[in-house]
Write an enzyme that holds these catalytic residues in place. Structure first.
Site, mmCIF file in Angstrom:
data_model
loop_
_atom_site.group_PDB
_atom_site.id
_atom_site.type_symbol
_atom_site.label_atom_id
_atom_site.label_comp_id
_atom_site.label_asym_id
_atom_site.label_seq_id
_atom_site.Cartn_x
_atom_site.Cartn_y
_atom_site.Cartn_z
ATOM 1 N N CYS A 143 0.834 -1.209 0.000
ATOM 2 C CA CYS A 143 0.000 0.000 0.000
ATOM 3 C C CYS A 143 0.865 1.254 0.000
ATOM 4 O O CYS A 143 1.822 1.359 0.768
ATOM 5 C CB CYS A 143 -0.892 -0.009 1.235
ATOM 6 S SG CYS A 143 -1.915 1.452 1.364
ATOM 7 N N CYS A 160 -2.795 -0.937 8.480
ATOM 8 C CA CYS A 160 -2.235 -2.296 8.306
ATOM 9 C C CYS A 160 -0.744 -2.251 8.595
ATOM 10 O O CYS A 160 0.076 -2.272 7.682
ATOM 11 C CB CYS A 160 -2.435 -2.793 6.884
ATOM 12 S SG CYS A 160 -3.989 -2.415 6.134
ATOM 13 N N CYS A 192 -7.265 2.055 -0.883
ATOM 14 C CA CYS A 192 -7.232 1.293 0.363
ATOM 15 C C CYS A 192 -7.501 -0.168 0.015
ATOM 16 O O CYS A 192 -8.396 -0.462 -0.784
ATOM 17 C CB CYS A 192 -8.294 1.814 1.340
ATOM 18 S SG CYS A 192 -8.361 0.824 2.841
ATOM 19 N N GLN A 237 -19.425 -8.477 12.676
ATOM 20 C CA GLN A 237 -17.987 -8.781 12.631
ATOM 21 C C GLN A 237 -17.399 -8.270 11.315
ATOM 22 O O GLN A 237 -17.954 -8.541 10.253
ATOM 23 C CB GLN A 237 -17.773 -10.294 12.724
ATOM 24 C CG GLN A 237 -18.113 -10.861 14.082
ATOM 25 C CD GLN A 237 -16.933 -10.831 15.033
ATOM 26 O OE1 GLN A 237 -15.838 -10.403 14.688
ATOM 27 N NE2 GLN A 237 -17.185 -11.263 16.252
ATOM 28 N N TYR A 254 -22.269 -11.587 26.007
ATOM 29 C CA TYR A 254 -21.749 -10.529 25.130
ATOM 30 C C TYR A 254 -22.172 -10.855 23.689
ATOM 31 O O TYR A 254 -21.356 -10.900 22.773
ATOM 32 C CB TYR A 254 -20.228 -10.396 25.242
ATOM 33 C CG TYR A 254 -19.739 -10.291 26.664
ATOM 34 C CD1 TYR A 254 -19.622 -9.052 27.285
ATOM 35 C CD2 TYR A 254 -19.409 -11.429 27.406
ATOM 36 C CE1 TYR A 254 -19.177 -8.949 28.598
ATOM 37 C CE2 TYR A 254 -18.972 -11.340 28.717
ATOM 38 C CZ TYR A 254 -18.856 -10.099 29.316
ATOM 39 O OH TYR A 254 -18.414 -10.011 30.612
ATOM 40 N N GLU A 314 -26.352 -8.945 26.563
ATOM 41 C CA GLU A 314 -25.533 -7.910 25.915
ATOM 42 C C GLU A 314 -25.876 -6.543 26.498
ATOM 43 O O GLU A 314 -27.024 -6.284 26.863
ATOM 44 C CB GLU A 314 -25.816 -7.960 24.397
ATOM 45 C CG GLU A 314 -25.578 -6.701 23.603
ATOM 46 C CD GLU A 314 -24.111 -6.340 23.461
ATOM 47 O OE1 GLU A 314 -23.279 -7.246 23.360
ATOM 48 O OE2 GLU A 314 -23.812 -5.127 23.476
ATOM 49 N N ASP A 336 -17.968 -14.079 24.685
ATOM 50 C CA ASP A 336 -17.165 -13.352 23.692
ATOM 51 C C ASP A 336 -17.048 -11.900 24.139
ATOM 52 O O ASP A 336 -17.632 -10.998 23.545
ATOM 53 C CB ASP A 336 -17.871 -13.470 22.319
ATOM 54 C CG ASP A 336 -17.092 -12.814 21.196
ATOM 55 O OD1 ASP A 336 -15.950 -12.386 21.416
ATOM 56 O OD2 ASP A 336 -17.639 -12.728 20.077
ATOM 57 N N CYS A 393 -10.773 -11.559 21.792
ATOM 58 C CA CYS A 393 -9.976 -10.779 20.839
ATOM 59 C C CYS A 393 -8.743 -10.223 21.540
ATOM 60 O O CYS A 393 -8.043 -9.383 20.976
ATOM 61 C CB CYS A 393 -10.810 -9.664 20.223
ATOM 62 S SG CYS A 393 -11.610 -8.629 21.441
HETATM 63 C C1 SAM Z 1 -16.419 -8.892 20.993
HETATM 64 S S1 SAM Z 1 -18.048 -8.250 20.915
HETATM 65 C C2 SAM Z 1 -18.946 -9.736 20.697
HETATM 66 C C3 SAM Z 1 -19.988 -9.631 19.656
HETATM 67 C C4 SAM Z 1 -20.697 -10.906 19.235
HETATM 68 N N1 SAM Z 1 -20.406 -12.065 20.014
HETATM 69 C C5 SAM Z 1 -20.407 -11.154 17.772
HETATM 70 O O1 SAM Z 1 -19.648 -12.058 17.449
HETATM 71 O O2 SAM Z 1 -20.951 -10.417 16.932
HETATM 72 C C6 SAM Z 1 -18.318 -7.874 22.598
HETATM 73 C C7 SAM Z 1 -19.720 -7.389 22.943
HETATM 74 O O3 SAM Z 1 -19.783 -7.171 24.345
HETATM 75 C C8 SAM Z 1 -20.629 -6.063 24.611
HETATM 76 N N2 SAM Z 1 -20.272 -5.577 25.958
HETATM 77 C C9 SAM Z 1 -19.194 -4.848 26.301
HETATM 78 N N3 SAM Z 1 -19.182 -4.623 27.628
HETATM 79 C C10 SAM Z 1 -20.286 -5.222 28.143
HETATM 80 C C11 SAM Z 1 -20.811 -5.342 29.450
HETATM 81 N N4 SAM Z 1 -20.212 -4.796 30.491
HETATM 82 N N5 SAM Z 1 -21.937 -6.047 29.599
HETATM 83 C C12 SAM Z 1 -22.558 -6.624 28.546
HETATM 84 N N6 SAM Z 1 -22.093 -6.538 27.276
HETATM 85 C C13 SAM Z 1 -20.979 -5.840 27.072
HETATM 86 C C14 SAM Z 1 -20.328 -5.121 23.468
HETATM 87 O O4 SAM Z 1 -21.395 -4.211 23.290
HETATM 88 C C15 SAM Z 1 -20.137 -6.091 22.296
HETATM 89 O O5 SAM Z 1 -21.351 -6.288 21.606
#
Ligand code: SAM
Length: 467
Positions: free
Chosen positions: A76, A85, A177, A299, A328, A349, A398, A425
């Site tokens: 790039c 990146c 990009c 995602q 989550y 969530e 997650d 992550c």
């Molecule tokens: C890594 S993402 C996971 C998304 C989902 N599993 C997916 O694959 O699309 C983490 C998620 O946790 C939520 N989150 C962050 N802090 C939180 C909390 N204290 N309580 C509940 N959810 C939370 C965020 O809004 C986000 O949607």
């Protein structure tokens, strides 16, 4: 050897040894740890020290004496300035090697728990053009590159691109990009050209004047495209730009705009107005469809998210009679993806709008065995919740980069599900959480996954079984 050039301390002929946290490279100089950005393991460089702490130093390269044999030419033209990146100069197989090792190092050094053999990292089939969402910022005072400064010419400072890392008001004008397939570049370039030629006022990030401020381009694996333009105010020229996009790119499935006069570019609390097409685009995984609206999370590397979810599903090992909690859950993607394999899935969530999307996604797929609840995990997943809902056989979690709060982990230890599938992550916070879960759970499987080629980020899936 250390030398001073004026007041600046420079370490000479430093051999870069490896990659450390956050993608920075690491070297050791006289038993002191040194982190350096913009180099590759194997490089020999003079390093300007930019920060000195008790236990480590940070620096940036000044002169390269030797380049690592593992380097490749970045593809790039914006590499090195744009923060997108940062690992383009490292071949993909070596990026994977470092990411795999990063997972092992974190689990061993922070987790300090017994581990099975870590499965080879799953690379991404696409290493360019893998993102389904890009967000560009307009500026009337774009960042000038050294080449542009060297021309000595008076340059038009209006630009459309990405923030230079660590800076809210420095925007690098982007020509090409490699994150998103075309027509992404064509749309951005056409929007910029129209705005330049028609004197649509570019936003001034410092003074907060001007009008056109942000451009979001999203796409799905079904080749549906969504474009959202953010304007700072209603303006006679706004609809001219929207009409230009509509007629130039009739393929766009959803064309929308937002009037945003706030101090930042987030618009979750603002009305999004539909200019043409539908209000959403559609994503799909196997036979499950997901509705993606302008405010919905999905995602970013959709193809690799599918691989990630398949691993989570495989680790969950569902037979059909289990109650599963998807913690989550975001917009309920994992919950809806696995719903047909379970008796019931309960998704929790924080973001209420995401929970509304999750419910909608169940509805449009005819999924009737999911329930979704919005709230902070720490407060939502409590004794009261457990006495009013079925106990889970499997928990999929997650969390965001910060990992799970200690209270949430304590609750998981109380709930005692047979299995926990932990998707993360951030292997460092995951390792910390696994150490706390170790009193009742054994790590059975570990599978690193690369969702973001050309960056240092790595995802990791762990299967835990009750002891
Ligand atoms: C890594 S993402 C996971 C998304 C989902 N599993 C997916 O694959 O699309 C983490 C998620 O946790 C939520 N989150 C962050 N802090 C939180 C909390 N204290 N309580 C509940 N959810 C939370 C965020 O809004 C986000 O949607």
């Amino acid at each position: 050897m250390a030398k001073f050039r004026g007041k600046r301390k420079v370490l000479e002929q430093v051999k870069i040894e490896g990659i450390a946290a956050e993608g920075k490279c690491i070297a050791r100089v006289n038993d002191e740890v040194l982190f350096v950005e913009g180099v590759a393991p194997g490089d020999v460089v003079d390093v300007l020290i930019t920060r000195k702490k008790k236990n480590f130093m940070e620096g940036k390269p000044l002169t390269f004496h030797e380049y690592s044999k593992d380097r490749v030419k970045p593809f790039c033209q914006h590499f090195g300035i744009c923060g997108g990146c940062k690992w383009q100069h490292i071949p993909y197989d070596i990026q994977l090697k470092y990411k795999h090792q990063q997972v092992i190092d974190n689990l061993e050094r922070i987790g300090k728990i017994p581990l099975p053999e870590v499965s080879p990292i799953l690379g991404s089939s696409k290493i360019k053009y893998y993102r389904n969402k890009l967000e560009y910022t307009f500026s009337n005072w774009k960042w000038l590159t050294q080449d542009e400064i060297a021309t000595g010419e008076e340059l038009d400072r209006r630009g459309l691109g990405f923030h230079v890392p660590g800076s809210f008001d420095k925007i690098l004008d982007i020509e090409t990009c490699y994150h998103q397939p075309d027509p992404s570049n064509e749309i951005r370039l056409s929007v910029r050209k129209y705005c330049l030629e028609n004197d649509v006022p570019f936003f001034d990030l410092k003074r907060r004047t001007g009008n056109v401020r942000n451009l979001i381009i999203r796409n799905s694996s079904l080749d549906q495209w969504m474009v959202i333009v953010q304007f700072a105010m209603e303006h006679e020229k706004n609809m001219g730009l929207m009409e230009h996009i509509k007629t130039s790119f009739p393929h766009i499935h959803s064309l929308q705009y937002v009037i945003n006069d706030k101090g930042n570019e987030t618009f979750h609390d603002l009305e999004v107005k539909l200019y043409s097409g539908e209000a959403h685009i559609t994503e799909a995984m196997e036979d499950v469809q997901f509705r993606v609206g302008p405010k919905s999370f999905y995602q970013t590397n959709a193809a690799q998210a599918y691989e990630l979810y398949k691993i989570a599903r495989d680790y969950a090992g569902l037979k059909g009679d289990e109650v599963v909690y998807d913690l989550y859950t975001g917009t309920g993607t994992i919950a809806n993806f696995i719903a047909k394999d379970a008796k019931k899935v309960i998704g929790l969530e924080y973001v209420e709008a995401a929970i509304e999307d999750a419910k909608l996604n169940s509805e449009i797929n005819g999924v009737t065995n999911t329930e979704f609840y919005a709230g902070d995990m720490r407060e939502l997943l409590n004794d009261d919740f457990m006495s009013n809902h079925d106990r889970p056989d499997v928990i999929i979690t997650d969390p965001p980069r910060a990992g799970m709060h200690e209270d949430v982990i304590e609750m998981l230890l109380k709930i005692e599900a047979e299995k926990i599938v932990y998707v993360s992550c951030n292997p460092a916070t995951q390792a910390r959480d696994l150490a706390l879960l170790d009193v009742k759970y054994t790590v059975k499987k570990v599978q690193p996954v690369d969702m973001f080629p050309q960056t240092h980020h790595v995802e990791n899936v762990v299967l835990l079984e009750r002891k």
